[in-house]
Structure formats: C-alpha cells, structure tokens
Design a protein around this motif. Structure first.
Motif: not given
Ligand code: NDP
Ligand code: PYC
Length: 337
Positions: A304, A308-309, A312-313
């Motif tokens: 990943r 990205e995390r 997305r959150q």
C-alpha cells in the motif's frame, strides 16, 4: 473496552477551539491549532489529534508558548525564506509564509522555508499537503526534544525527528509519507500509556538500558530509532537541517530550554519544495506518468502507498464523524471551564 464518544468534525473543531480560547490563545492561533488537530483526528492519526490540546494548553500554562505572537517574514535569499514564529506554535507562521513561499518555489524551481523559534506539536503531513495541492514536490523535517538514543548509545539525545515527503499526483490524492525517525512517535507511546497497553518490542529501553514494552518505563528511559543505524543517521540529519543549518535548536537544546515543564518542543522546521514544471518543462507530463507507473507497480505487488490509509479514512470521518475516548473528551471539556 474504553468508553468513547462520537463527534462530528465540526464538534471536534469547536471543542478544541473553545479549550484553546478559554485558556487565552488568540483567535488566529486557536483556529490554526483546532483545524490541525481536527484534521489529525479526521485522518485517523490519534497521536496528533485532539489529544494534543492537552499539551498545547499545558505549554501555555507553563509559559512555554506564546498565545498571540505575530509571525515575522524574512526574505533572506532568492530561494530562501524564513519566518520567525516568535515563540508561538509553528502553524500560524507557516500559514502566513505559505503564499510567498509557493511563489518563490514557482519562480526558482526550488526554495526552502525555515520556520524559526516555534513551538512544534503537529504532524508534518499537514504542512506538506498545501504544497502538493499546488503541484509541488515537498520535504519537511523538525527536531523535537531529546528522547531518542542514537544507535549504539543508551541515553536520549535525538528527538523523534519526523521526515515528511509529498509528491503531487494528477487527479488523485498525493503520495505522502510522514514518519518519525524513532520506531514510533512519542505521542503513540503516550497513547499506549493512557490506554494501559504494552508497547510492541523494539520501541524503547528503560532507564537502565534494558529493552522494555512498558510505556511509562520507555517514556522515562529512551526511545529507539527505526531501522537501527539507518534511522539514527536520518535522525541526526534532521537535527542538523532543522537545527544548526537554520539557526535553531537541536532536540537536546530544546529539552534543556523546556526546563522540565513537560511542554512541547521549541525550535525550527525546515521545508523544501520543488516545482516539477521548472525541472521538466514540456516533459513534465511524461515524467509524472513514470511516477504513476512506479506507484501502480508498488500496488500491484500488494504494497500500500503511504498516505493511502489517511486518505481512505478522511471521507469516512467527514461522513460519520470521529470517535474520541470519553476520558480525553472530558479532560478537554474541563479545560474549557
Ligand atoms: P507511522 O509509523 O504510523 O506511519 C509513518 C508513515 O508510514 C505514514 O506515512 C504511513 O502512512 C506509512 N505507513 C504506515 N504503515 C504502512 C504500510 N503498511 N505500508 C505503507 N505505508 C505505511 O507514523 P509515525 O508514528 O512515525 O509518526 C506519526 C506522526 O507523528 C507523523 O505525522 C509525524 O509528523 C508526527 N510526529 C511529529 C513530531 C513533531 O515534532 N512535530 C515528532 C514525531 C512525529 P498512513 O498515514 O497512510 O498510515
Ligand atoms: O509524537 O514524537 C511526537 C511528537 C513530538 C512533538 C510532536 N509530536
């Protein structure tokens, strides 16, 4: 299970802003800090979310941060800008310097901004994103307090010294990594202590130099760098670039200045930005496409991308709000009295 409360982003912002204003921060500083910690909470970065309000107010009560200083912009060379925060948090200084800094980067192709004499508590990705939004490549770093032992040592010397990097991507969120050069941010260890949770092995040592997974023992002992000697070298680089190079403090000097008040680190931040357009001219689109190939090759292996995390959150928090530990909510509410 820890009790928690759900807040909309607007409620989170207003909670933070009220706590800061009630304690004497000016409207502009309170707004900048409240926006920053709400963004941290929104992106699932609890170590630099609303929890930081406790430290901001504590630093003010200890006389270690200015509630209302006006930043001073200094145009020191064609590609170098400085902004003196005059003892306030870095955020308003950065906000004020940003338009002229972006202008310098676009004129020269590359420029550096030194934020001096600032109190620093925040995540660096928030300083990178306004630059990637302008199509710029950016790098930022800052020392903190001497909490981390160099590889091969056993006494705190380096700060947690984050390095953040951003790369703009056409019609997509930017590629951004933002990482402490310690195995984890100190804020993460503090959150483990508050939740009564053990640390993963490798984050720190106790006062006697023994490996420890007890958060309180590591906070009292020393943190470790990530990746052994490699993280240690990067931590030293951050000390040099955002300390002596820009006429500001090392983490050891910052901790001495703190005088055991437990306030946030004081010193400098260095931000360097580059304009791909000025490097590449007509070839910009071609080479930015090569970067996209690199990213998709990474993802095709199942890796990943950093950032990205968070991205997305973000829409999830915008839609559903954020969850705050009840105890933290009550502590911040109590600061508003
Ligand atoms: P993490 O170790 O959680 O994450 C570091 C980076 O790695 C992030 O960009 C993260 O992206 C990415 N990442 C995490 N896991 C993966 C994975 N499996 N694959 C690919 N990428 C991954 O952060 P740290 O604990 O090191 O730092 C947290 C924050 O603390 C930072 O924002 C930093 O600026 C801040 N900090 C501030 C200091 C200061 O003095 N002001 C001092 C020290 C830290 P993602 O976000 O998408 O998970
Ligand atoms: O989490 O290490 C940390 C930190 C230091 C200053 C701000 N955050």
């Amino acid at each position: 299970m820890t009790a928690s409360i759900r807040l909309t982003l607007d409620q989170a912002y207003h909670l933070a802003q009220r706590a800061l204003r009630s304690n004497g921060f000016s409207a502009e500083h309170a707004d900048a800090v409240a926006q920053n910690v709400t963004a941290g909470e929104r992106d699932g970065c609890a170590s630099h979310g609303l929890y930081r309000i406790l430290g901001c107010v504590h630093s003010l009560r200890m006389g270690k941060v200015s509630a209302d200083a006006e930043p001073e912009l200094i145009d020191s060379a064609p590609a170098i800008m400085r902004v003196n925060a005059h003892g306030a948090f870095s955020l308003v200084a950065y906000r004020r310097a940003l338009p002229a800094f972006v202008d310098k980067v676009k004129r020269n192709g590359i420029a550096a901004l030194a934020i001096n004499h600032c109190v620093h508590f925040s995540a660096l990705w928030a300083d990178i994103e306004p630059l990637t939004e302008q199509g710029l490549v950016a790098l930022a770093c800052t020392p903190s307090h001497a909490w981390v032992t160099p590889a091969g040592g056993n006494q705190p010397l380096f700060g947690t010294n984050p390095i953040a990097f951003g790369w703009p991507r056409p019609a997509r969120p930017p590629f951004v990594f933002d990482m402490a050069t310690s195995a984890a941010a100190r804020g993460e260890i503090e959150l483990h202590r508050r939740a009564g949770k053990p640390l993963p092995p490798g984050w720190g040592i106790d006062r006697d130099g023994n490996p420890s997974t007890d958060a309180a023992s590591v906070l009292a002992g020393a943190m470790l760098t990530f990746g052994g000697h490699k993280g240690s070298a990067l931590a030293a680089m951050v000390e040099l670039l955002a300390g002596p190079l820009i006429g500001d403090m090392t983490s050891k000097e910052s901790l001495a200045f703190d005088n055991q008040t437990g306030s946030s680190p004081y010193g400098g931040e260095l931000i360097i930005a580059m304009d791909p357009q000025r490097f590449l001219g007509e070839q910009q689109a071609t080479y930015l496409a090569h970067a996209e190939t690199l990213f998709s090759d990474m993802q095709q292996q199942g890796a990943r991308l950093p950032g990205e995390r968070r991205f997305r959150q973000r829409p999830l928090s915008e839609q559903h709000g954020i969850e705050l530990p009840q105890a933290l909510y009550e502590e911040i509410e109590a600061l508003c009295q």
